[in-house]
Structures are given as C-alpha cells and as structure tokens.
Enzyme design. Structure first.
Site, PDB file in Angstrom:
ATOM      1  N   LEU A   1      11.813  59.698 -19.098  1.00 12.02           N
ATOM      2  CA  LEU A   1      11.519  58.360 -19.620  1.00 12.02           C
ATOM      3  C   LEU A   1      11.491  57.343 -18.498  1.00 12.02           C
ATOM      4  CD1 LEU A   1      13.978  58.330 -22.657  1.00 12.02           C
ATOM      5  CD2 LEU A   1      11.600  59.117 -22.596  1.00 12.02           C
TER       6      LEU A   1
ATOM      7  N   CYS B   1      18.384  56.776 -11.849  1.00 14.18           N
ATOM      8  CA  CYS B   1      18.077  58.173 -11.502  1.00 14.18           C
ATOM      9  C   CYS B   1      17.643  58.435 -10.065  1.00 14.18           C
ATOM     10  CB  CYS B   1      16.983  58.708 -12.425  1.00 14.18           C
ATOM     11  SG  CYS B   1      17.558  58.921 -14.109  1.00 14.18           S
TER      12      CYS B   1
ATOM     13  N   THR C   1      27.510  60.049  -9.321  1.00 14.95           N
ATOM     14  CA  THR C   1      27.670  60.641  -8.002  1.00 14.95           C
ATOM     15  C   THR C   1      29.160  60.626  -7.660  1.00 14.95           C
ATOM     16  OG1 THR C   1      25.516  59.777  -7.369  1.00 14.95           O
ATOM     17  CG2 THR C   1      26.971  60.449  -5.570  1.00 14.95           C
TER      18      THR C   1
END
Length: 480
Positions: A159, A272, A90
């Site tokens: 995943l 994530c 970010t």
C-alpha cells in the site's frame, strides 16, 4: 461463516480489513488491538488514521461484518484466518541494533495464538518481516500446538499511504506465499478465495514463503533506490545549471524506466523504506554478502545527504545563521494525503534547523500539534513501538510553535520551508505571505511545488531542489 481476525489496528490492519469486509459480506472480520484508545477511535466517527476514502468504507461495514475490539483472545480463538499486523521496529540495542527488525511483538502474538487456539488456524504475516520469520513463527506454534495444526502464509502489503484504499480496491498484485505441501497449498487457496471476491485471478500471485517475504523488502528497496537516484541527480543539476524536472521527464519517457518515483525532493520518508532497507542490509551481512549490503546502504546515505544538504542550503543562504530567526515550516507529514509522520524528512530538517537555534512555526493540515512535538523529542526508531510503550507526551520544544494555517506560520518569518507536497501549498496567496514576512524573504521548496518565476517576480529569493539556482544562492556551497 468464515471468520477473520486481524491483530493490529494500525495503518495496514485497519484499512485492509475494512476493504476485505466491504467486498466479502459473508465473512466476519474483527480487528483487535491492545490499545483501548485506538480501538475506541475506530469505533467512533473520528478514525485514528487519515486516508482518503477510508471513512466511507468503514461506515458501510462497521457493525455489519466489520468489528473493532480489545478482546484479543476471544476473537483469535474463534477465527479461521488470523492476520498479524503488529509493529516490527528496527532494533535499537543488542545484536543487529540499528538494522535488524525487532520481532518481540510478532513473537508474543504467536505465543498468544498458540495459547488460546482450540481449532486449526491459518496465520498470515501482514507486517513487513525479515526473510525466514515465518519459519521462526512456525516453530513457536508447532512446539506449543497441543495437537492443533497451523499453516503460515506471507501476504505482504504493497500500500502507498494517501492512495491505500484505491490500492486495496485495485491492487497491481496480491502476493501470497506459503509452504509447497498439500496443507500449505490448501491454506494458500483459502486466502486466495478471500481476495478473489474482488481481485482478478491473474493479479493474485502465489510463491513459496521466502520469495513472498523477500519480495516486499525488494520492492521497497527498488522504490527508495529510484528516489535516491533522482535526488543524487538533483545535486548535480544544481551544480551544473540543469533542471532536474526536465532531466527526470526525459529519463521517465524511456519505457524501460517509466515516470514513477522520479520526483526530486528533500528525501523519502514513511514507515517502510528506511526500515526495510536496513533489514535487507542486515540479512545480506548475515549471509556474508558485504558488497550487496554496502550497495543498499548507499540508498539511505544519499537520502540522509539530501536532508543535510537542504538544511545547509537554508542556513548558508540566510547569512550563515538562522539563530533566533522564525522559519515557517509548510508540511510535516512524510507525503501529502496522509497524517503519517513516521521517518518524515521534515523531522530531520526541523531538528537540523533547531540545532542552529532557529524558531520554527509548523503547519500541516493533518498532523496534530501533539504528534509534531512528540516526533521532535523522540529518539530514532521509538516511533515504531506501540503508542503505550513510547515516551510520554513531551513538554514540547520551546523553539517550536504549531500554526493553524500557512499564513500564521509565515507571519514575520524570514523563510518558508515547504516539506510536504500538500496541494494547498500550490495555491496560497504568496503576495500576502510576502508582505507579512521579514525581508529578504526566502522560500526553500523541498518538494518542487511552487511556481518559481512567479515567486521571484513577487520578490522572494527561491531555492527549488534540483532547479537552476537563484542568483542570490550562487557561490554558496550546500554540501553535507
């Protein structure tokens, strides 16, 4: 022989390529990375990441058709298919700071591919990237093409850490997005042929580029939203005397909802969820969708609220001060069966307690002392840059010590905070722990792993998220 090269030897690149190599013995797979330390670790018996089953897979293929190298340009130049699995942190400054993805590493990878390529390439986005990244990458490659043709595919990973190898062997779906042109469809088919070695065809979904890119962000946003929803309910359960485990069990029995991701906790973490939602928020804002952006922002707000609420509960229960008190921290990884600490809720809880001058003794079976100290001194989002660009290893936080086991962490402590749901925390000898703690002895269970009644019978004052409150805790507000 088809040659695959993956740029980035991290949590996604390493395991994904190992499983491709195992299932496709006729394909040569090389994982490249700029970090010499990381590649050395992959080439040793001590892999740089912990993931159940990974060791066995790597051992079977390493040196046969799976290789790890720092010679990036050579292997990129020779590859037919290039997976790009680099960090997309970010942004911390400039346009979109705090929300937008920083594509610096992606762009430099694309420019390097254009520089060294001597034959046509399929370039596969494996990192989580904002919608329309493929278009930007395509432009860089096309404008520097020297007559070489590139096809860009989006093949997001889905995943879950702790079960990544299992997820790779038996995926719910493999998503491949590409251009809907003859060359684009040919590239999609080439990647489909790789996965078809072990994935049933009905589980390989093909879409256009933008749908594939957005599907990854949407999937993570939906999962995080479920966690924030049950965590919001946990606060209400505590206020009303309901039990969040019973509520989520009843709700999960509805086949339209299902039981997964309905466990109340101290909050979600991992590399994530927060990053992808912030990215989604930024994309919505850029497209003038303020209401949609605000909707997704709320998922992160509830997550932050839950962590603050937990810290406030600890402090208010212990006579409104933890200054100078030893608190045993059980678990630092963001979830069990992984050594990953990225965005772990434990970090914010520890920082909150340190802000009130507590002394912390931290135990996690998989996270190194250096990693814990690094995390506690790092600025937000620094973790998502390559390790050589992160701040140097810190001198350490004075109020923090790292323990070898749960018993050492709890010795002479006033309280225990369970922040990761490691299985071993369910079977500890809590009588022994109680006898060696200061009294009153508190347990703050941020993962609902302990048997509350058993601990209360031993003599602990127990707080378990979303469960009816211990008499001691009633009338002690825990609002952020």
């Amino acid at each position: 022989m088809v040659k695959i090269c993956c740029i980035g030897a991290g949590y996604v690149g390493g395991p994904t390529m190992a499983v491709i190599a195992l299932n496709c013995p006729s394909i040569e797979v090389v994982v490249v990375d700029i970090s010499v330390t990381r590649i050395s670790a992959w080439n040793s018996d001590q892999l740089p990441i912990y993931e159940p089953g990974l060791n066995e897979v790597v051992k079977q293929c390493k040196g046969r058709n799976l290789f790890f190298s720092t010679d990036i340009e050579k292997h990129v130049s020779e590859a037919d298919i290039i997976f790009v699995s680099v960090n997309t942190p970010t942004k911390t400054r400039g346009l979109g700071a705090g929300k937008a993805a920083d594509l610096t590493y992606w762009e430099s990878a694309a420019r390097m591919i254009a520089d060294v390529s001597k034959s046509n390439k399929i370039v596969v986005e494996k990192s989580t990237v904002p919608v329309k990244t493929a278009e930007a990458i395509e432009r860089i490659l096309t404008h520097n093409s020297k007559g070489i043709k590139y096809q860009i595919l989006s093949n997001p990973e889905f995943l879950a850490e702790g079960t990544a190898i299992q997820d790779l062997f038996k995926p719910d779906r493999v998503l491949i997005g590409g251009r809907e042109t003859p060359d684009g469809l040919k590239a999609i088919q080439a990647l489909k042929d790789v996965y078809a070695h072990w994935v049933p065809e009905d589980r390989i979904i093909t879409t256009n580029l933008w749908s594939a890119e957005l599907s990854k962000l949407a999937a993570n946003a939906f999962l995080a939203q479920r966690i924030s929803s049950v965590n919001a309910m946990s606060a209400l359960c505590e206020a009303t005397g309901a039990d969040v485990s019973q509520v989520s069990h009843a709700v999960g029995k509805d086949s339209r909802i299902g039981p997964k991701f309905l466990n109340a906790s101290v909050g979600f973490g991992g590399s994530c969820f927060q990053k992808d939602i912030l990215n989604l928020v930024y994309i919505c804002e850029c497209n003038g969708l303020a209401e949609v952006a605000n909707y997704w922002k709320q998922v992160i707000k509830v997550n932050d609220y839950q962590k603050n609420r937990f810290v406030n509960r600890v402090v208010s229960s212990m006579f409104n001060t933890v200054s100078g008190k030893k608190i045993g921290i059980m678990g630092f990884a963001f979830k069990k069966d992984t050594g990953d600490t990225r965005e772990t809720p434990a970090m914010d809880v520890c920082k909150g307690l340190l802000g009130d001058k507590a002394r912390l003794s931290i135990y996690d079976p998989q996270v190194t002392a250096d990693q814990i100290q690094r995390d506690l001194t790092m600025n937000k989002f620094d973790w998502d840059h390559p390790i050589h660009l992160q701040p140097m290893s810190p001198t350490g936080v004075k109020q923090v010590s790292i323990a070898w086991d749960a018993y050492e962490a709890s010795k002479d402590a006033h309280a225990l905070c369970i922040l990761t749901e490691w299985d071993e925390f369910k079977t500890l000898d809590y009588r022994r722990i109680f006898d060696n703690m200061q009294k009153p002895a508190f347990v703050f269970d941020g993962r609902n792993v302990v048997n509350v009644e058993m601990l209360r019978d031993i003599g602990f004052i127990v707080y378990s998220i979303g469960k009816p409150l211990d008499p001691w805790l009633k009338n002690m507000p825990a609002v952020a």
